[in-house]
Design a protein around this motif. Sequence first.
Motif, PDB file in Angstrom:
ATOM      1  N   GLY A  28     -11.345  35.234   6.028  1.00 41.00           N
ATOM      2  CA  GLY A  28     -11.382  34.662   7.366  1.00 41.00           C
ATOM      3  C   GLY A  28     -12.653  33.862   7.581  1.00 41.00           C
ATOM      4  O   GLY A  28     -13.413  33.592   6.640  1.00 41.00           O
ATOM      5  N   ARG A  29     -12.889  33.470   8.827  1.00 32.84           N
ATOM      6  CA  ARG A  29     -14.104  32.733   9.198  1.00 32.84           C
ATOM      7  C   ARG A  29     -15.045  33.699   9.923  1.00 32.84           C
ATOM      8  O   ARG A  29     -14.637  34.434  10.835  1.00 32.84           O
ATOM      9  N   HIS A  30     -16.308  33.656   9.531  1.00 32.86           N
ATOM     10  CA  HIS A  30     -17.292  34.589  10.088  1.00 32.86           C
ATOM     11  C   HIS A  30     -18.550  33.829  10.487  1.00 32.86           C
ATOM     12  O   HIS A  30     -18.911  32.811   9.871  1.00 32.86           O
ATOM     13  N   THR A  31     -19.195  34.325  11.481  1.00 30.03           N
ATOM     14  CA  THR A  31     -20.488  33.786  11.909  1.00 30.03           C
ATOM     15  C   THR A  31     -21.572  34.802  11.560  1.00 30.03           C
ATOM     16  O   THR A  31     -21.493  35.977  11.950  1.00 30.03           O
ATOM     17  N   VAL A  32     -22.544  34.350  10.802  1.00 31.74           N
ATOM     18  CA  VAL A  32     -23.612  35.237  10.327  1.00 31.74           C
ATOM     19  C   VAL A  32     -24.918  34.816  10.997  1.00 31.74           C
ATOM     20  O   VAL A  32     -25.310  33.645  10.937  1.00 31.74           O
ATOM     21  N   TRP A  33     -25.586  35.785  11.627  1.00 32.68           N
ATOM     22  CA  TRP A  33     -26.867  35.531  12.276  1.00 32.68           C
ATOM     23  C   TRP A  33     -27.989  36.094  11.401  1.00 32.68           C
ATOM     24  O   TRP A  33     -27.944  37.235  10.984  1.00 32.68           O
ATOM     25  N   GLY A  34     -28.969  35.267  11.167  1.00 31.99           N
ATOM     26  CA  GLY A  34     -30.057  35.685  10.312  1.00 31.99           C
ATOM     27  C   GLY A  34     -31.366  35.949  11.026  1.00 31.99           C
ATOM     28  O   GLY A  34     -32.166  36.765  10.587  1.00 31.99           O
ATOM     29  N   GLY A  35     -31.621  35.240  12.125  1.00 33.75           N
ATOM     30  CA  GLY A  35     -32.897  35.389  12.811  1.00 33.75           C
ATOM     31  C   GLY A  35     -34.051  34.941  11.919  1.00 33.75           C
ATOM     32  O   GLY A  35     -33.995  33.888  11.278  1.00 33.75           O
ATOM     33  N   GLN A  36     -35.058  35.755  11.833  1.00 36.20           N
ATOM     34  CA  GLN A  36     -36.213  35.436  10.995  1.00 36.20           C
ATOM     35  C   GLN A  36     -36.063  35.942   9.564  1.00 36.20           C
ATOM     36  O   GLN A  36     -36.953  35.755   8.735  1.00 36.20           O
ATOM     37  N   LYS A  37     -34.943  36.575   9.289  1.00 36.68           N
ATOM     38  CA  LYS A  37     -34.741  37.145   7.964  1.00 36.68           C
ATOM     39  C   LYS A  37     -33.991  36.168   7.055  1.00 36.68           C
ATOM     40  O   LYS A  37     -33.266  35.290   7.525  1.00 36.68           O
ATOM     41  N   ARG A  38     -34.174  36.359   5.755  1.00 31.57           N
ATOM     42  CA  ARG A  38     -33.501  35.498   4.769  1.00 31.57           C
ATOM     43  C   ARG A  38     -32.127  36.090   4.454  1.00 31.57           C
ATOM     44  O   ARG A  38     -32.026  37.224   3.985  1.00 31.57           O
ATOM     45  N   VAL A  39     -31.085  35.315   4.738  1.00 31.03           N
ATOM     46  CA  VAL A  39     -29.713  35.776   4.524  1.00 31.03           C
ATOM     47  C   VAL A  39     -29.114  35.024   3.330  1.00 31.03           C
ATOM     48  O   VAL A  39     -29.163  33.793   3.272  1.00 31.03           O
ATOM     49  N   THR A  40     -28.559  35.790   2.405  1.00 29.35           N
ATOM     50  CA  THR A  40     -27.902  35.215   1.224  1.00 29.35           C
ATOM     51  C   THR A  40     -26.450  35.676   1.206  1.00 29.35           C
ATOM     52  O   THR A  40     -26.168  36.849   1.479  1.00 29.35           O
ATOM     53  N   ILE A  41     -25.559  34.737   0.883  1.00 29.28           N
ATOM     54  CA  ILE A  41     -24.122  35.040   0.851  1.00 29.28           C
ATOM     55  C   ILE A  41     -23.619  34.845  -0.570  1.00 29.28           C
ATOM     56  O   ILE A  41     -23.833  33.779  -1.169  1.00 29.28           O
ATOM     57  N   HIS A  42     -22.962  35.855  -1.087  1.00 33.07           N
ATOM     58  CA  HIS A  42     -22.445  35.813  -2.460  1.00 33.07           C
ATOM     59  C   HIS A  42     -20.935  36.051  -2.420  1.00 33.07           C
ATOM     60  O   HIS A  42     -20.467  37.092  -1.959  1.00 33.07           O
ATOM     61  N   HIS A  43     -20.162  35.063  -2.893  1.00 33.95           N
ATOM     62  CA  HIS A  43     -18.707  35.182  -2.905  1.00 33.95           C
ATOM     63  C   HIS A  43     -18.244  35.870  -4.200  1.00 33.95           C
ATOM     64  O   HIS A  43     -18.743  35.554  -5.292  1.00 33.95           O
ATOM     65  N   ILE A  44     -17.298  36.764  -4.081  1.00 36.93           N
ATOM     66  CA  ILE A  44     -16.722  37.479  -5.226  1.00 36.93           C
ATOM     67  C   ILE A  44     -15.242  37.134  -5.311  1.00 36.93           C
ATOM     68  O   ILE A  44     -14.500  37.324  -4.338  1.00 36.93           O
ATOM     69  N   ALA A  45     -14.815  36.616  -6.453  1.00 35.97           N
ATOM     70  CA  ALA A  45     -13.410  36.252  -6.656  1.00 35.97           C
ATOM     71  C   ALA A  45     -12.621  37.481  -7.086  1.00 35.97           C
ATOM     72  O   ALA A  45     -13.053  38.233  -7.965  1.00 35.97           O
ATOM     73  N   LEU A  46     -11.462  37.672  -6.440  1.00 31.42           N
ATOM     74  CA  LEU A  46     -10.611  38.811  -6.771  1.00 31.42           C
ATOM     75  C   LEU A  46      -9.380  38.410  -7.578  1.00 31.42           C
ATOM     76  O   LEU A  46      -8.581  39.277  -7.941  1.00 31.42           O
ATOM     77  N   ASN A  47      -9.210  37.116  -7.838  1.00 30.72           N
ATOM     78  CA  ASN A  47      -8.075  36.684  -8.665  1.00 30.72           C
ATOM     79  C   ASN A  47      -8.404  36.902 -10.144  1.00 30.72           C
ATOM     80  O   ASN A  47      -9.507  37.318 -10.505  1.00 30.72           O
ATOM     81  N   ALA A  48      -7.437  36.622 -10.997  1.00 32.38           N
ATOM     82  CA  ALA A  48      -7.615  36.861 -12.435  1.00 32.38           C
ATOM     83  C   ALA A  48      -8.742  35.997 -12.990  1.00 32.38           C
ATOM     84  O   ALA A  48      -8.796  34.787 -12.737  1.00 32.38           O
ATOM     85  N   GLN A  49      -9.627  36.620 -13.728  1.00 32.90           N
ATOM     86  CA  GLN A  49     -10.761  35.934 -14.348  1.00 32.90           C
ATOM     87  C   GLN A  49     -10.660  36.049 -15.865  1.00 32.90           C
ATOM     88  O   GLN A  49     -10.248  37.085 -16.397  1.00 32.90           O
ATOM     89  N   TYR A  50     -11.051  34.975 -16.555  1.00 34.89           N
ATOM     90  CA  TYR A  50     -10.972  34.927 -18.014  1.00 34.89           C
ATOM     91  C   TYR A  50     -12.390  34.935 -18.593  1.00 34.89           C
ATOM     92  O   TYR A  50     -13.226  34.106 -18.213  1.00 34.89           O
ATOM     93  N   VAL A  51     -12.623  35.868 -19.483  1.00 34.80           N
ATOM     94  CA  VAL A  51     -13.926  35.974 -20.137  1.00 34.80           C
ATOM     95  C   VAL A  51     -13.738  35.795 -21.642  1.00 34.80           C
ATOM     96  O   VAL A  51     -12.948  36.515 -22.264  1.00 34.80           O
ATOM     97  N   ALA A  52     -14.441  34.825 -22.201  1.00 33.40           N
ATOM     98  CA  ALA A  52     -14.405  34.607 -23.649  1.00 33.40           C
ATOM     99  C   ALA A  52     -15.466  35.476 -24.308  1.00 33.40           C
ATOM    100  O   ALA A  52     -16.643  35.430 -23.929  1.00 33.40           O
ATOM    101  N   VAL A  53     -15.054  36.262 -25.291  1.00 30.26           N
ATOM    102  CA  VAL A  53     -15.962  37.155 -26.015  1.00 30.26           C
ATOM    103  C   VAL A  53     -16.083  36.666 -27.455  1.00 30.26           C
ATOM    104  O   VAL A  53     -15.082  36.468 -28.138  1.00 30.26           O
TER     105      VAL A  53
END
Length: 221
Positions: A28-53
């Motif tokens: 969804g859409r969200h509003t994030v308030w940080g004020g004087q603090k440092r806010v970091t947003i990290h997206h995590i994908a939940l769909n299928a991921q491919y890793v080459a080994v």
Amino acid sequence: MRRTVRVNHWQRAAIYVDGVFDRLLEPGRHTVWGGQKRVTIHHIALNAQYVAVGPVEVVSSDRAPLRLSATIVHRIEDVVLSLHEPVWPAINLIGSQALIRLASAHTLEELMARGNQLDAELTALVGERISAAAIESVALTGLTLPPELRRLMTEVERARLEGLAALERARGEQAALRSLANAARLLKDNPELAQLRTLQALGAARNATLVIGDTTGVPKS
């Protein structure tokens, strides 16, 4: 400070405040308030991921050195755990160990065949879950031989193909000789057929002279 964050249906978003995990955002859409603090947003994908080994240095059961590579398909199931225990390093480690164990249980010829059985064995060696991720499938995607072994196998294959070519030439020559022998036997048993064949050949030739009978006593002009 205000920020608007959009989270897709196949994602989750982790909010960090001054480097410390604060909360998880649903789609969804969200509003994030940080004020004087440092806010970091990290997206995590939940769909299928491919890793080459790999490629991973391994040795087959018949002591042949080679390199194997694999592709592991996974999905994040525990988002919070994935933030504390990154999935990729664990998948790379367990996938590399699985490739080494797979190679030690098979000969070079079996590994080069790369059938579905090897993928099933590799999937079983990796397991159904690694850290916060569920493993969906594992496939053996690459096999690299050292240069000297590739050269030897190339020479063996060239020799095999040359042998097949020589065999086909010998078969062709035998077939031709058999055909000529049958034709000679047929002409011997049927003199009239031989005469007809001679006339046929004469008709197709140019500037040819046909002499019938014995010319021993005929004077030369």
